[in-house]
Structures are given as C-alpha cells and as structure tokens.
Motif scaffolding. Structure first.
Motif, PDB file in Angstrom:
ATOM      1  N   ARG A  98      11.252  24.614  84.521  1.00 31.13           N
ATOM      2  CA  ARG A  98      12.601  24.750  83.975  1.00 31.13           C
ATOM      3  C   ARG A  98      13.146  26.088  84.460  1.00 31.13           C
ATOM      4  N   LEU A 115      22.103  24.021  91.631  1.00 31.55           N
ATOM      5  CA  LEU A 115      23.309  23.800  90.840  1.00 31.55           C
ATOM      6  C   LEU A 115      24.268  22.805  91.488  1.00 31.55           C
ATOM      7  N   ASP A 117      26.297  19.743  92.211  1.00 32.06           N
ATOM      8  CA  ASP A 117      26.726  18.606  91.375  1.00 32.06           C
ATOM      9  C   ASP A 117      26.345  18.802  89.909  1.00 32.06           C
ATOM     10  N   ARG A 118      26.264  20.055  89.470  1.00 37.01           N
ATOM     11  CA  ARG A 118      26.003  20.376  88.064  1.00 37.01           C
ATOM     12  C   ARG A 118      27.065  21.333  87.544  1.00 37.01           C
ATOM     13  N   ARG A 119      27.201  21.342  86.211  1.00 40.70           N
ATOM     14  CA  ARG A 119      27.993  22.381  85.565  1.00 40.70           C
ATOM     15  C   ARG A 119      27.155  23.647  85.491  1.00 40.70           C
ATOM     16  N   ALA A 120      27.820  24.794  85.568  1.00 36.44           N
ATOM     17  CA  ALA A 120      27.097  26.060  85.494  1.00 36.44           C
ATOM     18  C   ALA A 120      27.998  27.125  84.892  1.00 36.44           C
ATOM     19  N   VAL A 146      25.333  26.879  79.660  1.00 33.51           N
ATOM     20  CA  VAL A 146      25.324  25.449  79.966  1.00 33.51           C
ATOM     21  C   VAL A 146      23.872  25.003  80.061  1.00 33.51           C
ATOM     22  N   ASP A 147      23.535  23.931  79.349  1.00 35.28           N
ATOM     23  CA  ASP A 147      22.194  23.363  79.368  1.00 35.28           C
ATOM     24  C   ASP A 147      22.240  22.043  80.110  1.00 35.28           C
ATOM     25  N   GLU A 148      21.656  22.018  81.312  1.00 39.78           N
ATOM     26  CA  GLU A 148      21.598  20.796  82.113  1.00 39.78           C
ATOM     27  C   GLU A 148      20.194  20.197  82.105  1.00 39.78           C
ATOM     28  N   GLY A 149      19.424  20.536  81.093  1.00 43.01           N
ATOM     29  CA  GLY A 149      18.079  19.991  80.974  1.00 43.01           C
ATOM     30  C   GLY A 149      17.034  20.856  81.643  1.00 43.01           C
ATOM     31  N   LEU A 152      19.353  25.754  83.354  1.00 43.08           N
ATOM     32  CA  LEU A 152      20.240  26.304  82.339  1.00 43.08           C
ATOM     33  C   LEU A 152      20.833  27.603  82.858  1.00 43.08           C
TER      34      LEU A 152
END
Length: 328
Positions: A98, A115, A117-120, A146-149, A152
């Motif tokens: 993680r 990151l 294609d993710r929110r950050a 932001v927690d993307e699993g 983060l």
C-alpha cells in the motif's frame, strides 16, 4: 507483523517525517492487539530540512519489501523526483504494498505511474503543477486526502497526519485511531473530502457558531435530527448552513450526520457487547437492517464482521455507562 516503511530522500521537510514516525513508530494504541514494525529507508546522511542528517540503516531495498510505504514531501517539486526512489516505490507497489503520500510526495507516485487514471490530492499550492506534469492524474486541489485503496494521497503537513490516522483506522479500528489522536492532541477524524482551507467568503464568526451545533448533534445522534433543526440551533437559514458546512467540513449537513452515525456505530461495536439492533438505535439508524445497509455501503463490511475484527469488549465488565461516557 505489518511493516511500514518511511521513504527518506535528501532535503525532505521535517514535519512530514515527524507525523508518520509518531503515529506508526510510536507506542501502539492500547486497544490494538498488534502494531506496526516501522522503518525509515533512504540514504545514510540524507539531509532533513537544513538542520539534520539521517542515520538510518535501512535502504530503498528494505522499502521494496514493506507492506505499507509512506512517501513524504519532495524537497523540490520543480524537478523530477529521485529516480532510485521512484523505482523503489514502483517495485514496492508491484510487490503488493500500500503506497501513501504526504503533500508533494504525490509527485513520486505520479512519476512511478501509480496515479494514472486515479484521483489524487496534494498541497493546493502544487495541485496545478501536478496536474500539468501528469495529465493522466485527476488532481483534486481542495480535499485533505484521497483513499484509492492501495494508493492514498494527502495535502500538506497536517493533512498528512489526518491520512496517517485514517490508515490506522482502516487497520485497527476507530478506537485505536482515536487513542493515537488523543496522545498527539489532534482531531481524531477529519473527512478526506474536507476542504484544505475555508472559503474567504465565509465569516469566521459564522464558522465558529457551528461548533456548539456540531457538539449538540453528536450528543443526540440517537434522536432524529433534521437540517432545519441544525439550522435553527445555528440561527441560520438552511441554505446558509449548507454553505458553511461545505466551506468548513467539505460536505453537507445530512452527509456529516451520516458519517457521525457510522463512527458512533463503529465505536459501540468495538467497545461494547450491545446487540446490533441496540447499536443501530444508539447511533441513530433505528433498526439493525438500516445499520447493516448503511454500514455495507460506507465500509464494505457488515457490523458483525467489523466487530469480529476490531472488538475490544470493555463492556464485559458490565459497566456500560463508563463505556458511553468514554465515547463522549
């Protein structure tokens, strides 16, 4: 034991190192059966701000083997982050780690491709730079974290503390995170979607007026509470109340209430042996079925499964009043 590795690079700011060290490397929460193995990984002799040099014995090779990797702020966001750090972070993620970043540590994650294609999140001062340099990243310049699993990211300094506590809450439950927060004399929980700073158009006195309203709502979570009641307590119109909630808390009154009810249910499940239906009533969900539905939606688990994971059962002494007093 879960290993947390803090990535040390030359010139890293001291504050971004201090919070992870205190939270993951300090004394464990009394409510947690186990804690983290914490290591600082980097080059021996790396500068910390302008005042210290590091004496760590762990290298980036150790970082690659960690379960969680924390990447604090880069000392100079104008330039690309160190290639050896980027490679180590990418390798750690490939190994299943993680990855957590604080402030401009997001640049390291973006350079590693984690990151895309993710929110950050990052500090609002550097959000436009991050977005311009890495267009595949959806940068949110306003939120705390932001927690993307498995990845983060957080805004600067204090928001890094919020994110570290969020990680503890995910791993060990709400009570453990609250104990660490009390030890650090900091807020036990700020929502990730909360604004990094309040809108200038909101008068400070109006924001201050929310404090007694929030306290009243938390004390009465077992009762039906409407937005109109909150507005009346704050002596504001409902639209004005909504604006103040969004400016100060990054959400609307109903969602804030829902989040408080979820956290109350978590605490009761962790710290008491109360039946799920009773937990539902005391946290304001009314019925066990409603609690299960909202719990699944918010935490992707059931109340029973959550209790099995995080239960401490202090109420086994039969002193339920003391438990509820502690929660207050």
């Amino acid at each position: 034991m879960h290993t947390v590795a803090l990535a040390l690079s030359d010139g890293v700011p001291l504050f971004e190192l201090a919070a992870p060290c205190a939270i993951f490397g300090g004394r464990r929460a009394e409510s947690a059966e186990s804690w983290y193995e914490f290591v600082v990984c980097g080059q021996r002799g790396a500068r910390v701000d302008r005042w210290f040099t590091a004496a760590t014995e762990h290298t980036y090779e150790d970082l690659v083997a960690a379960d969680t990797v924390i990447v604090p702020a880069c000392h100079d966001s104008q330039h690309r982050p160190p290639a050896d750090l980027v490679a180590a972070v990418r390798a750690a993620h490939d190994n299943g780690a993680r990855i957590v970043s604080i402030c401009t540590g997001a640049f390291v994650l973006a350079e590693a491709g984690l990151l895309d294609d993710r929110r950050a999140a990052t500090h609002w001062l550097y959000a436009s730079m991050l977005a311009a340099r890495y267009p595949a990243v959806t940068v949110d310049p306003a939120v705390l974290y932001v927690d993307e699993g498995d990845v983060l990211t957080s805004a600067g300094k204090a928001a890094g503390t919020d994110l570290c506590l969020h990680v503890v809450r995910r791993d060990h439950g709400a009570a453990a995170a609250n104990q660490i927060a009390r030890r650090l004399v900091t807020a036990p929980h700020r929502e990730g979607g909360q604004a990094q700073y309040s809108a200038l158009s909101v008068p400070r006195s109006a924001q201050d007026d929310l404090a007694p309203v929030l306290d009243w709502a938390i004390e009465n979570l077992d009762q039906p509470i409407t937005v109109e009641e909150l507005a009346a307590k704050a002596r504001l119109g409902t639209r004005t109340l909504n604006r103040h909630f969004h400016a100060r808390l990054g959400t609307n009154p109903l969602q804030w209430l829902h989040n408080q009810r979820i956290r109350r249910a978590q605490e009761l499940l962790e710290q008491t042996d109360l039946a799920v239906d009773t937990v539902a009533r005391r946290s304001g969900f009314g019925t066990g079925a409603a609690l299960r539905r909202h719990f699944r939606r918010a935490l992707d688990t059931s109340p029973d499964a959550y209790r099995r994971t995080f239960a401490q059962h202090p109420a086994a002494r039969g002193d339920e009043v003391a438990v509820l007093s502690e929660l207050g």
